[in-house]
Design a protein around this motif. Structure first.
Motif, PDB file in Angstrom:
ATOM      1  N   THR A  36      42.629  36.386  29.377  1.00 32.41           N
ATOM      2  CA  THR A  36      42.608  36.802  28.170  1.00 32.41           C
ATOM      3  C   THR A  36      42.913  35.082  27.081  1.00 32.41           C
ATOM      4  OG1 THR A  36      45.025  37.829  28.621  1.00 32.41           O
ATOM      5  CG2 THR A  36      42.826  39.220  27.492  1.00 32.41           C
TER       6      THR A  36
ATOM      7  N   LYS B 225      46.509  44.612  25.989  1.00 34.66           N
ATOM      8  CA  LYS B 225      46.823  44.295  27.592  1.00 34.66           C
ATOM      9  C   LYS B 225      47.909  44.836  27.315  1.00 34.66           C
ATOM     10  CE  LYS B 225      46.807  40.060  30.249  1.00 34.66           C
ATOM     11  NZ  LYS B 225      46.820  39.061  30.023  1.00 34.66           N
TER      12      LYS B 225
ATOM     13  N   TYR C  35      38.872  40.889  27.319  1.00 32.15           N
ATOM     14  CA  TYR C  35      40.452  41.738  28.171  1.00 32.15           C
ATOM     15  C   TYR C  35      39.252  42.679  29.092  1.00 32.15           C
ATOM     16  CZ  TYR C  35      42.933  46.224  27.325  1.00 32.15           C
ATOM     17  OH  TYR C  35      43.283  47.589  28.034  1.00 32.15           O
TER      18      TYR C  35
END
Length: 551
Positions: A477, A387, A470
């Motif tokens: 998340t 991420k 994600y």
């Protein structure tokens, strides 16, 4: 007159801001931005402290029960994992809290402080946001001082509330409780000051936090080894800030002067951090980075190899930590491990249920459970690193090469899965077995490695769930950490609170079972593997459909 006119018409040059200009503004901004990050762990730790003192009071209501508990930790392994053992002869609920929980609370607070310091200082410089802030009238040390004040405020709130709640709910001595709370807070602030120093050394936030975590681990290890050498601590113990709080001797014969050591260490470390900050440029570190190759190795064009290269250092560091931690914990599994397990099983009705049938097997599983939880936390964090790669634009550069999204995501998940399995079996099971050999233990390698391997499907579900969160909704998340918290809560308190199976089944670890106490249920293992595979497939489908974040 002409000179006066020219002087009057000359543009005014703004004076350079002082080193602390803008500190108050940055402090308010950090508190507002990180309010959830600060509040959640603080409230969770407060709830845990209150729960611990109330639960132990009900589990060990008599002095005889508590003395039996004290006898089970009066060995090298118990000293290593708890404290120097003050008050074991008259083991009160307060002495139990100070001996068995203070160490872990200090470590948790220290880790939280390190994350907060690096996030608000070095990480901001690494991303370039600090340079934008410094373009305003903001002083050189304003961000560091503001970050430091944030952790001081949060830790102070925790210290006051924990002291008040434990005193009120647990009925412990007020003076001893507040002295212990002050010691834990000051120790955590020592490590926050260590993080302020490490942030000056490296250009990467992960590197700065990693060095600070290494100091925390070294301090815990030095304290343990020092207390093992001599009852109630040796000279080696005093080299660790953790020992300074434990040497306050709360609920035994409280003393205040060790608090001065923590205060002095904080002042010295902050002075060193300020001195180092004045000797480097913004965005740079004092440690010279290793010069890499002029061009990347051809093998890094493969997504799997590239993902492994990104996680290689973290895997090695975690493996080193597992080897040290669980190798030393192997001292618990020496030739007297059977007696220790039987002693724990006979403490009260609850421990009798937990250790019923096979006290030794239940004792082994507790050690492996701690390893599995540590590896699970690492695995979730490793998956979610992608991420950050996306938010900072590096993931888009990877996809600019001839590599599909499916291949890229699957490669990262595969590297984390393999790393998890190695950490679990080698860093946990094999290392515990090797440590037990040092104390003439008779535990089989296959039993420990097999017990560790049974947790792998449960951790795989956590990894796949984090990847799915994600892939579909990056903002979701945090749900991966919520599930991880559910796993921790169920593992430690599910049986204690007699939660119904329908609630405990939310944790993937509940489906793992209690091997080696009871045989492995093949259908549960298969079900966990199928659930992990389905979540990975869901993650791939979501990652292929959504747009990437560009900034």
């Amino acid at each position: 007159m002409t000179a006066q006119v020219v002087q009057a018409g000359a543009p005014t040059v703004p004076s350079s801001p002082s080193a602390l200009t803008g500190t108050g503004f940055l402090l308010r901004f950090m508190l507002r931005r990180d309010r959830v990050r600060l509040m959640v762990p603080t409230v969770a730790l407060l709830v845990f402290c209150v729960y611990y003192v109330t639960a132990t009071a009900s589990l060990y209501p008599t002095a005889a029960d508590r003395l039996n508990r004290a006898a089970s930790i009066s060995n090298a392994g118990g000293v290593l994992l708890s404290g120097p053992g003050y008050g074991l002869d008259n083991y009160t609920p307060g002495a139990m809290f100070a001996n068995e929980m203070a160490l872990w609370i200090m470590v948790f607070l220290a880790m939280t402080n390190i994350f907060q310091i690096t996030r608000n200082t070095r990480a901001e410089e690494e991303t370039g946001r600090a340079e934008l802030v410094r373009s305003l009238p903001v002083g050189r040390h304003a961000a560091t001082v503001a970050a430091w004040l944030v952790v001081v405020i949060v830790d102070a709130v925790f210290g006051v509330l924990s002291g008040a709640l434990i005193t009120a709910v647990g009925g412990l001595a007020a003076v001893d409780t507040f002295v212990l709370a002050a010691g834990m807070v000051l120790t955590a602030l020592v490590f926050a000051a260590v993080a302020a120093v490490t942030c000056q050394l490296t250009v990467h936030g992960r590197g700065a936090s990693g060095m600070a975590f290494a100091v925390v681990g070294a301090a815990a290890l030095i304290r343990g080894l020092g207390d093992i050498q001599r009852p109630h601590g040796s000279w080696l113990s005093w080299l660790s800030p953790i020992a300074w709080t434990q040497q306050l001797r709360p609920y035994f014969e409280v003393r205040l002067w060790p608090l001065g050591l923590s205060v002095a260490a904080i002042v010295v470390l902050l002075a060193v951090a300020a001195l180092l900050a004045g000797r480097r440029d913004l965005g740079e570190g004092l440690l010279r980075e290793r010069v890499g190759r002029a061009d990347a190795a051809p093998s890094l064009a493969k997504p799997f190899r590239f993902a492994f290269r990104q996680l290689r250092t973290a895997l090695l560091c975690w493996m080193a930590g597992c080897v040290v931690m669980f190798g030393l914990c192997g001292a618990f599994l020496g030739e007297n491990v059977g007696k220790i397990a039987n002693s724990l099983a006979s403490q009260n009705a609850l421990t009798g249920r937990i250790f019923a049938g096979d006290p030794l097997g239940a004792f082994l599983r507790i050690f492996i459970l701690h390893c599995a939880l540590a590896v699970a936390g690492f695995s979730v964090a490793a998956v979610l690193r992608v991420k950050g790669e996306e938010e900072e634009g590096r993931l888009g550069l990877e996809l600019s090469r001839p590599a599909s999204r499916t291949n890229l995501l699957m490669s990262r998940v595969a590297v984390v899965m393999l790393g998890m399995l190695v950490l679990l079996v080698v860093g946990g099971g094999v290392t515990l077995w090797a440590g037990s050999l040092l104390s003439h233990g008779q535990i089989g390698l296959g039993e420990l490695a097999g017990c560790a391997a049974t947790f792998a499907p449960g951790i795989a579900v956590l990894i796949a769930f984090a990847a799915a969160c994600y892939a579909w909704f990056p903002r979701a998340t945090p749900l991966a950490w919520v599930l991880f918290a559910v796993v921790i809560f169920e593992s430690f308190f599910g049986r204690l609170m007699e939660l119904p199976d329908a609630v405990r089944a939310l944790s993937p670890f509940w489906w793992v079972g209690n091997y080696p106490v009871t045989p492995v249920e093949p259908s549960h293992m298969v079900g966990l593997c199928v659930a992990a595979a389905a979540l990975v497939a869901l993650a791939v489908a979501g990652f292929r459909r959504r747009d990437l974040v560009t900034g």
